[in-house]
Structures are given as C-alpha cells and as structure tokens.
Design a protein around this motif. Sequence first.
Motif, PDB file in Angstrom:
ATOM      1  N   ILE A 175       0.834  -1.199   0.000  1.00  0.00           N
ATOM      2  CA  ILE A 175       0.000   0.000   0.000  1.00  0.00           C
ATOM      3  C   ILE A 175       0.871   1.252   0.000  1.00  0.00           C
ATOM      4  N   ALA A 176       1.938   1.247   0.776  1.00  0.00           N
ATOM      5  CA  ALA A 176       2.817   2.415   0.841  1.00  0.00           C
ATOM      6  C   ALA A 176       3.570   2.631  -0.470  1.00  0.00           C
ATOM      7  N   ALA A 177       4.038   1.548  -1.080  1.00  0.00           N
ATOM      8  CA  ALA A 177       4.876   1.682  -2.270  1.00  0.00           C
ATOM      9  C   ALA A 177       4.072   1.907  -3.540  1.00  0.00           C
ATOM     10  N   TYR A 178       2.909   1.278  -3.645  1.00  0.00           N
ATOM     11  CA  TYR A 178       2.135   1.335  -4.879  1.00  0.00           C
ATOM     12  C   TYR A 178       0.956   2.315  -4.807  1.00  0.00           C
ATOM     13  N   GLY A 179       0.673   2.813  -3.627  1.00  0.00           N
ATOM     14  CA  GLY A 179      -0.430   3.739  -3.471  1.00  0.00           C
ATOM     15  C   GLY A 179       0.021   5.188  -3.504  1.00  0.00           C
ATOM     16  N   ASP A 180      -0.850   6.062  -3.012  1.00  0.00           N
ATOM     17  CA  ASP A 180      -0.515   7.486  -2.923  1.00  0.00           C
ATOM     18  C   ASP A 180      -1.071   8.017  -1.606  1.00  0.00           C
ATOM     19  N   GLU A 181      -1.145   9.352  -1.479  1.00  0.00           N
ATOM     20  CA  GLU A 181      -1.579   9.931  -0.207  1.00  0.00           C
ATOM     21  C   GLU A 181      -3.023   9.592   0.139  1.00  0.00           C
ATOM     22  N   HIS A 182      -3.792   9.127  -0.840  1.00  0.00           N
ATOM     23  CA  HIS A 182      -5.187   8.778  -0.590  1.00  0.00           C
ATOM     24  C   HIS A 182      -5.381   7.285  -0.313  1.00  0.00           C
ATOM     25  N   SER A 183      -4.348   6.494  -0.464  1.00  0.00           N
ATOM     26  CA  SER A 183      -4.467   5.061  -0.212  1.00  0.00           C
ATOM     27  C   SER A 183      -4.673   4.817   1.284  1.00  0.00           C
ATOM     28  N   THR A 184      -5.378   3.750   1.600  1.00  0.00           N
ATOM     29  CA  THR A 184      -5.718   3.503   2.995  1.00  0.00           C
ATOM     30  C   THR A 184      -5.958   2.021   3.235  1.00  0.00           C
ATOM     31  N   LEU A 185      -5.656   1.589   4.441  1.00  0.00           N
ATOM     32  CA  LEU A 185      -5.977   0.229   4.849  1.00  0.00           C
ATOM     33  C   LEU A 185      -7.372   0.153   5.454  1.00  0.00           C
ATOM     34  N   ASN A 186      -8.011   1.309   5.629  1.00  0.00           N
ATOM     35  CA  ASN A 186      -9.353   1.354   6.210  1.00  0.00           C
ATOM     36  C   ASN A 186     -10.398   1.176   5.119  1.00  0.00           C
ATOM     37  N   VAL A 187     -10.613  -0.054   4.719  1.00  0.00           N
ATOM     38  CA  VAL A 187     -11.597  -0.386   3.689  1.00  0.00           C
ATOM     39  C   VAL A 187     -12.739  -1.156   4.346  1.00  0.00           C
ATOM     40  N   PRO A 188     -13.882  -1.285   3.672  1.00  0.00           N
ATOM     41  CA  PRO A 188     -14.993  -2.050   4.263  1.00  0.00           C
ATOM     42  C   PRO A 188     -14.571  -3.470   4.637  1.00  0.00           C
ATOM     43  N   PRO A 189     -15.176  -4.040   5.658  1.00  0.00           N
ATOM     44  CA  PRO A 189     -14.826  -5.403   6.066  1.00  0.00           C
ATOM     45  C   PRO A 189     -15.046  -6.398   4.931  1.00  0.00           C
ATOM     46  N   PHE A 190     -14.300  -7.487   4.980  1.00  0.00           N
ATOM     47  CA  PHE A 190     -14.499  -8.538   3.992  1.00  0.00           C
ATOM     48  C   PHE A 190     -15.928  -9.068   4.071  1.00  0.00           C
ATOM     49  N   ALA A 191     -16.519  -9.278   2.884  1.00  0.00           N
ATOM     50  CA  ALA A 191     -17.853  -9.884   2.752  1.00  0.00           C
ATOM     51  C   ALA A 191     -18.960  -9.043   3.370  1.00  0.00           C
ATOM     52  N   ASP A 192     -18.752  -7.729   3.499  1.00  0.00           N
ATOM     53  CA  ASP A 192     -19.766  -6.866   4.102  1.00  0.00           C
ATOM     54  C   ASP A 192     -19.826  -5.521   3.380  1.00  0.00           C
ATOM     55  N   PRO A 193     -20.391  -5.495   2.168  1.00  0.00           N
ATOM     56  CA  PRO A 193     -20.957  -6.622   1.410  1.00  0.00           C
ATOM     57  C   PRO A 193     -19.886  -7.316   0.585  1.00  0.00           C
ATOM     58  N   TRP A 194     -20.236  -8.461   0.012  1.00  0.00           N
ATOM     59  CA  TRP A 194     -19.341  -9.151  -0.898  1.00  0.00           C
ATOM     60  C   TRP A 194     -19.124  -8.299  -2.145  1.00  0.00           C
ATOM     61  N   GLU A 195     -17.896  -8.252  -2.639  1.00  0.00           N
ATOM     62  CA  GLU A 195     -17.584  -7.497  -3.861  1.00  0.00           C
ATOM     63  C   GLU A 195     -18.361  -8.025  -5.066  1.00  0.00           C
ATOM     64  N   ILE A 196     -18.665  -9.308  -5.068  1.00  0.00           N
ATOM     65  CA  ILE A 196     -19.389  -9.879  -6.204  1.00  0.00           C
ATOM     66  C   ILE A 196     -20.838  -9.385  -6.246  1.00  0.00           C
ATOM     67  N   PHE A 197     -21.325  -8.834  -5.115  1.00  0.00           N
ATOM     68  CA  PHE A 197     -22.647  -8.205  -5.072  1.00  0.00           C
ATOM     69  C   PHE A 197     -22.570  -6.698  -5.272  1.00  0.00           C
ATOM     70  N   GLU A 198     -21.598  -6.070  -4.621  1.00  0.00           N
ATOM     71  CA  GLU A 198     -21.484  -4.618  -4.638  1.00  0.00           C
ATOM     72  C   GLU A 198     -20.012  -4.226  -4.775  1.00  0.00           C
ATOM     73  N   PRO A 199     -19.574  -3.784  -5.918  1.00  0.00           N
ATOM     74  CA  PRO A 199     -20.349  -3.295  -7.054  1.00  0.00           C
ATOM     75  C   PRO A 199     -20.806  -4.364  -8.045  1.00  0.00           C
ATOM     76  N   GLY A 200     -20.294  -5.580  -7.930  1.00  0.00           N
ATOM     77  CA  GLY A 200     -20.649  -6.627  -8.878  1.00  0.00           C
ATOM     78  C   GLY A 200     -19.777  -6.617 -10.120  1.00  0.00           C
ATOM     79  N   ILE A 201     -19.825  -7.729 -10.846  1.00  0.00           N
ATOM     80  CA  ILE A 201     -19.016  -7.896 -12.053  1.00  0.00           C
ATOM     81  C   ILE A 201     -19.749  -7.321 -13.259  1.00  0.00           C
ATOM     82  N   TYR A 202     -19.010  -6.620 -14.100  1.00  0.00           N
ATOM     83  CA  TYR A 202     -19.539  -6.046 -15.337  1.00  0.00           C
ATOM     84  C   TYR A 202     -19.066  -6.911 -16.506  1.00  0.00           C
TER      85      TYR A 202
END
Length: 454
Positions: free
Chosen positions: A233-260
């Motif tokens: 995250i530090a090396a490949y991200g920028d000042e807006h990168s964060t480890l504070n993301v929604p919990p796993f499976a809450d919701p599942w990524e396959i539901f929200e936003p879902g696959i296009y």
Amino acid sequence: MQTVDLARFVVETPDDAVPLEALQRARDAVIDTIGCAISGAAEQPALIARRYVQSIKAAANTVVWGSALRTAPAEAAFVNAISGHALDFDDSLPSLRGHPSVPLCAAGLAAAPQALSGRAFLSAFVLGLEVAGKLGRALGHGHYMRGWHITATVGTFSATCMTGRLMSLDEGQLRNALGIAAAETAGLVRNFGTMAKSFQAGHAARSGYIASWLAREGFTGDDNILDRPGGLIAAYGDEHSTLNVPPFADPWEIFEPGIYVKRWPCCYGNHRGLAGVFELVQKHGIEASDIVEINVGFLPDADKALIHRNPQTGLEAKFSIEYCAAAAVIDGRVTLDSFAEAAVHRPQVRALMEKVRRVPMPGQGSFSGVVGYTDVEIVTHGGRFSTRIEHTPGSPEAPMTASDRRDKFLGCTQSVLGTDRAERLLSALEGLIGAADLREIIELIVPAQEGAVA
C-alpha cells in the motif's frame, strides 16, 4: 485491513459461508472468462505464448485451453490468462478498476485438483474476487492514474489468494505467499494496445500460482506485506491510499459493485460511448455521410485507458473511442472482426474518425468506463441529436440477458471447439455449482479434433 486479516479470511472462510447467489455469479463469470479465453487462444499473443511454453518442454500435466497442448501448471496459467485477456472481451470490477476474472480462472484451474468440487472452486473464486476488490479500494484511484495496470498488480495478489486456498495453505503460508507475490507485482497502462497488456495478465496468473507453490514448500516473503512501511500500500499507493476499507464480505464485492460483463470486445472506456452512438444512429436513422461530428463526453479520468486517438493496429483500436465510434456508425455493430488490421485502415472509417471529438465534462472524483455516465452528441447536416448513457452496458444496472451471455459464449467458442463441444462445455459450466469434480470441464475445454483429454 491487515495482511493477517486478509490471510485468515481466505484460509478460514468455509465454503458454506459463501452465499448461493455469490456462487451463481461466480459461475457466470467463469463461463464468460473461459469463453473469452477459448476465442483468444487463436490470437497472436496466445499463439506466441504457446510457442514459448512448448520451447521450454515443461512437465505436460495441465491443459492449455483451446488447444491440445499440455504444460506445467504455472505455464498453463500464464498462457490461459493471456488468451483470456487478448481480445479485451473479459469482465471488469469497478472497485478494482480492472479485470478480475482472468487471473483468477487461469491460476485457479491450474492449481485445482481435478477431483475438486465445483462448489469449492467457485468459493475460492469468490474469495479471490473479494481480495481483488478490497485491495483495489485500498490502493485507490491514484494507483491506476499513476500508470499501474491494476489487473496485473492486484491480480497477482488475488491469484495468489485463490491458488493458496486451493493448495490448502495455512495462514502463515499464505502471508508468506503474499510477500512473494509482491516481488512479482508489475504492469503498466502504457502497454495498452500491445500484446504486453495480455502478457501482464498472464504474468499475474503465473506469479500467483508460483507464489503459493513456493510458500507451501517453505519459501518465505515478508509476512505483513500489505501494511508494513514500504509494503504494497505504501509503495504502490498514494496519499489517498488507505488500509481502512470495508470489512471482507460486508458486502461481498461480487454483489457490490458486482461484475460487469462486456458486450463488445474492446476497452470498457468505450462502452457507454458506443451505447450512445448506437442509440442515436438507430433512433434517428443517421448515416455516416450525414455526420458533421460526433462528440463523446468524458468525466474526469473516464478515458484514461483510451490512450490511442489514431490507432494503427487492431489492438490499438480497442483503446480508441475515435475508432470504435466510427466503426459503430459505419458497420452498425462492433464485433471481433471490427478489430482486424484491414478493418482499422478502411478509408471510410479513417475519414469518420476525424470527426470524433472527446469532450471533457466536469465532475467530482475519478471516473472510468465502469463508473460514471457518458454524454454523446451527433451533429448532422440536418440537426443535433444527443443522449446520456447513465449505466454501463453489461453492469448490474444494465445487464446482459441469459440469452446474451449464451450467445457470447457460443460465439467465442464454436469456431475453436465445434458447435456440439461448445454446447456441452457450456452445459457443464452451467452445472458447476453442483459438480462433483472438474473433470468434464477439463476434458471439454480443448478441441475434439486435437484429442480428448483424460
């Protein structure tokens, strides 16, 4: 999100904790990906990659889709992912800002024992997709905007997680595998429109497989590679990168936003513009000879991937709204044949390309081909016609029908496998959730005339 949390989620989540609807969506993604890959197996990037793996004479125990070739699992993952991405017809995930399914399917089928149940395979896919989306959120838009091809960078980690689960790694082993994966994480947007774009997807799949295999055997990497200073995250991200993301499976990524799922075999940055062009041409009976200009509006960053304004090859044309819009008007459709070299250089198309304009639109934030909306205006000698495309074609809001998906799969596979075999493979894939093992799919994924696979 810490490395330890990610590893525990991947290795400890039981198969029965993955919702049935998630498995169904994963099955649909696998079907679409394998279809794209079988068609892509006849493209030059895949053919060259096959020659490479033949040259190294690796152990012949894993199938290369759409061919009689067998090779080592890591090399099969490499070639199959190149095939899957060669046509730029494979799916997208907005939170990733990239293509999730090709690295997952290619690496996953290389790692999965043929005796593995379909449900176990699809559960691993859902978990890998979850990692892709959450890491995409953590890195943020800046990662892509700085030029990183996130299908390849994050795809290496998601492929590692899927193969790690299929190889039954424990938490510590998977943490080491993620550290090893970081050593292979690369890929640039600048390569879009060249064979190297699909290579980057192939490299991600192969690297994910190798990272998990090595970790299983005791190879080590940094075991907190996501969150330590100087980590991913530090090396490949920028000042807006964060480890504070929604919990796993809450919701599942396959539901929200879902696959296009793509309707047209080109960069998703073109698709809302294409939908607008088709709508206006059909609604108003517009002919190419009537057109004064075509104006395609892009929100900030929405055309970031469309790096070719004057494409000279079929691959470059996939990343050009100028070409795609002109071809849509002249041909009334955009198909695989639209990106043949001869098609790109038709005088009528080149003349209309000169009339296509990109129009910057104001907006707050960063947008893409799967995030935001697109305004299209066609100016003719008889008047101005405009529309706004609010939803990306193939998104959950504007989905392809079951018939659309079937037609896409068979259109991609029949010329390689033959009609009967393509339909049998589709039937087997549709039954994947309840499949006791993967043997039938592995058998049918190669052309009959080249020899059945045991």
